[in-house]
Each structure stands twice: as C-alpha cells, then as structure tokens.
Design a protein around this motif. Structure first.
Motif, PDB file in Angstrom:
ATOM      1  N   SER A   1       0.828  -1.213   0.000  1.00 28.34           N
ATOM      2  CA  SER A   1       0.000   0.000   0.000  1.00 28.34           C
ATOM      3  C   SER A   1       0.864   1.265   0.000  1.00 28.34           C
ATOM      4  O   SER A   1       2.039   1.227   0.384  1.00 28.34           O
ATOM      5  CB  SER A   1      -0.888   0.004   1.247  1.00 28.34           C
ATOM      6  N   PRO A   2       0.274   2.391  -0.384  1.00 27.66           N
ATOM      7  CA  PRO A   2       1.001   3.659  -0.267  1.00 27.66           C
ATOM      8  C   PRO A   2       1.437   3.946   1.173  1.00 27.66           C
ATOM      9  O   PRO A   2       2.511   4.505   1.398  1.00 27.66           O
ATOM     10  CB  PRO A   2      -0.004   4.703  -0.756  1.00 27.66           C
ATOM     11  N   GLU A   3       0.631   3.539   2.148  1.00 29.11           N
ATOM     12  CA  GLU A   3       0.990   3.729   3.559  1.00 29.11           C
ATOM     13  C   GLU A   3       2.266   2.958   3.905  1.00 29.11           C
ATOM     14  O   GLU A   3       3.149   3.456   4.593  1.00 29.11           O
ATOM     15  CB  GLU A   3      -0.149   3.281   4.476  1.00 29.11           C
ATOM     16  N   TYR A   4       2.341   1.722   3.405  1.00 28.43           N
ATOM     17  CA  TYR A   4       3.531   0.901   3.629  1.00 28.43           C
ATOM     18  C   TYR A   4       4.764   1.580   3.041  1.00 28.43           C
ATOM     19  O   TYR A   4       5.797   1.702   3.702  1.00 28.43           O
ATOM     20  CB  TYR A   4       3.356  -0.490   2.996  1.00 28.43           C
ATOM     21  N   TRP A   5       4.663   2.021   1.777  1.00 26.65           N
ATOM     22  CA  TRP A   5       5.820   2.620   1.118  1.00 26.65           C
ATOM     23  C   TRP A   5       6.231   3.927   1.781  1.00 26.65           C
ATOM     24  O   TRP A   5       7.424   4.201   1.923  1.00 26.65           O
ATOM     25  CB  TRP A   5       5.551   2.817  -0.369  1.00 26.65           C
ATOM     26  N   ALA A   6       5.274   4.722   2.202  1.00 28.75           N
ATOM     27  CA  ALA A   6       5.609   5.981   2.870  1.00 28.75           C
ATOM     28  C   ALA A   6       6.415   5.705   4.138  1.00 28.75           C
ATOM     29  O   ALA A   6       7.466   6.310   4.372  1.00 28.75           O
ATOM     30  CB  ALA A   6       4.342   6.769   3.194  1.00 28.75           C
ATOM     31  N   SER A   7       5.938   4.791   4.953  1.00 28.88           N
ATOM     32  CA  SER A   7       6.648   4.451   6.193  1.00 28.88           C
ATOM     33  C   SER A   7       8.015   3.853   5.903  1.00 28.88           C
ATOM     34  O   SER A   7       9.008   4.217   6.531  1.00 28.88           O
ATOM     35  CB  SER A   7       5.835   3.457   7.025  1.00 28.88           C
ATOM     36  N   THR A   8       8.066   2.935   4.961  1.00 29.87           N
ATOM     37  CA  THR A   8       9.328   2.261   4.632  1.00 29.87           C
ATOM     38  C   THR A   8      10.365   3.245   4.111  1.00 29.87           C
ATOM     39  O   THR A   8      11.513   3.243   4.563  1.00 29.87           O
ATOM     40  CB  THR A   8       9.081   1.146   3.595  1.00 29.87           C
ATOM     41  N   LEU A   9       9.970   4.090   3.169  1.00 34.02           N
ATOM     42  CA  LEU A   9      10.919   5.044   2.597  1.00 34.02           C
ATOM     43  C   LEU A   9      11.397   6.037   3.646  1.00 34.02           C
ATOM     44  O   LEU A   9      12.592   6.330   3.745  1.00 34.02           O
ATOM     45  CB  LEU A   9      10.287   5.786   1.414  1.00 34.02           C
ATOM     46  N   TYR A  10      10.476   6.571   4.439  1.00 32.57           N
ATOM     47  CA  TYR A  10      10.849   7.569   5.436  1.00 32.57           C
ATOM     48  C   TYR A  10      11.741   6.961   6.521  1.00 32.57           C
ATOM     49  O   TYR A  10      12.785   7.522   6.861  1.00 32.57           O
ATOM     50  CB  TYR A  10       9.598   8.186   6.057  1.00 32.57           C
ATOM     51  N   LEU A  11      11.348   5.831   7.066  1.00 28.36           N
ATOM     52  CA  LEU A  11      12.112   5.227   8.159  1.00 28.36           C
ATOM     53  C   LEU A  11      13.480   4.747   7.699  1.00 28.36           C
ATOM     54  O   LEU A  11      14.444   4.798   8.456  1.00 28.36           O
ATOM     55  CB  LEU A  11      11.315   4.098   8.799  1.00 28.36           C
ATOM     56  N   ARG A  12      13.582   4.314   6.450  1.00 24.47           N
ATOM     57  CA  ARG A  12      14.895   3.910   5.934  1.00 24.47           C
ATOM     58  C   ARG A  12      15.838   5.102   5.879  1.00 24.47           C
ATOM     59  O   ARG A  12      16.997   5.015   6.286  1.00 24.47           O
ATOM     60  CB  ARG A  12      14.749   3.286   4.559  1.00 24.47           C
ATOM     61  N   VAL A  13      15.359   6.225   5.410  1.00 22.83           N
ATOM     62  CA  VAL A  13      16.205   7.417   5.330  1.00 22.83           C
ATOM     63  C   VAL A  13      16.577   7.912   6.722  1.00 22.83           C
ATOM     64  O   VAL A  13      17.728   8.272   6.969  1.00 22.83           O
ATOM     65  CB  VAL A  13      15.513   8.524   4.502  1.00 22.83           C
ATOM     66  N   ILE A  14      15.633   7.916   7.648  1.00 24.73           N
ATOM     67  CA  ILE A  14      15.931   8.334   9.016  1.00 24.73           C
ATOM     68  C   ILE A  14      16.987   7.417   9.634  1.00 24.73           C
ATOM     69  O   ILE A  14      17.918   7.880  10.291  1.00 24.73           O
ATOM     70  CB  ILE A  14      14.645   8.358   9.878  1.00 24.73           C
ATOM     71  N   SER A  15      16.885   6.122   9.401  1.00 24.18           N
ATOM     72  CA  SER A  15      17.869   5.171   9.917  1.00 24.18           C
ATOM     73  C   SER A  15      19.254   5.454   9.361  1.00 24.18           C
ATOM     74  O   SER A  15      20.249   5.408  10.083  1.00 24.18           O
ATOM     75  CB  SER A  15      17.464   3.738   9.575  1.00 24.18           C
ATOM     76  N   ILE A  16      19.318   5.745   8.068  1.00 22.65           N
ATOM     77  CA  ILE A  16      20.606   6.055   7.440  1.00 22.65           C
ATOM     78  C   ILE A  16      21.196   7.322   8.046  1.00 22.65           C
ATOM     79  O   ILE A  16      22.389   7.385   8.352  1.00 22.65           O
ATOM     80  CB  ILE A  16      20.444   6.195   5.913  1.00 22.65           C
ATOM     81  N   LEU A  17      20.374   8.346   8.251  1.00 21.05           N
ATOM     82  CA  LEU A  17      20.867   9.599   8.832  1.00 21.05           C
ATOM     83  C   LEU A  17      21.350   9.405  10.263  1.00 21.05           C
ATOM     84  O   LEU A  17      22.378   9.945  10.655  1.00 21.05           O
ATOM     85  CB  LEU A  17      19.777  10.671   8.777  1.00 21.05           C
ATOM     86  N   ILE A  18      20.624   8.628  11.046  1.00 20.78           N
ATOM     87  CA  ILE A  18      21.036   8.369  12.427  1.00 20.78           C
ATOM     88  C   ILE A  18      22.361   7.621  12.441  1.00 20.78           C
ATOM     89  O   ILE A  18      23.272   7.956  13.192  1.00 20.78           O
ATOM     90  CB  ILE A  18      19.940   7.585  13.186  1.00 20.78           C
TER      91      ILE A  18
END
Length: 94
Positions: free
Chosen positions: A62-79
C-alpha cells in the motif's frame, strides 16, 4: 510514455504515477516533510529504476507501507551517519 516527468526521475505510466502521488500524500501527511522533500525522497529511493509501471512489484504493498518504509529507511541512514561521525570525533579527541 512518462507522466509527470516534472515530478519523477524515472518513467511512469498513469497508474504508477497516481500510485506514487498517493505515496507522496502519505509521506507529507504522516511525516514532517514538505511536498518537495517527499518528491525528493521518492526519487532518491528509486533512482536506480528506469521505470515504474502498472505491473510493477510496488503495487503489492500500500502507499501507507511505502511511505513508512521510505521515510524510516532514510531516518535510519541519517542516524547511523550521525553516529559514525560522533564516534569518529570521539576517537580523534582522545
């Protein structure tokens, strides 16, 4: 044919372009992102893909899944990046 070439850096058809817009809406409504940041995140995440078309595997989620996945992946990389910088700094001051 590529729809919304001004938004996406990869080729799309109407169905996939609308699906990507749904992901964008989820990103900017659920996370602290502007529209341009959401577009940049989607493009960055799938920059290695030539085209996203109606039969693509992204439609299996779903779009909800992709939004969460994309955002959390980038946040993890930044952290992780910040953590590495801090560790490197601490190692150099000793």
């Amino acid at each position: 044919m590529n729809f919304n070439r001004d938004l996406w850096i990869f080729n799309t058809d109407i169905e996939s372009s609308m699906f990507l817009k749904d992901i964008l809406i989820e990103l900017i409504s659920r996370f602290p992102l502007s529209q341009s940041e959401g577009i940049e995140l989607i493009n960055y995440s799938w920059k290695h893909i030539d085209a996203i078309l109606k039969d693509d595997i992204i439609f299996h989620e779903s779009p909800e899944y992709w939004a969460s996945t994309l955002y959390l992946r980038v946040i993890s990389i930044l952290i992780l990046k910040d953590f590495k910088i801090i560790v490197c700094y601490l190692l150099t001051i000793n």
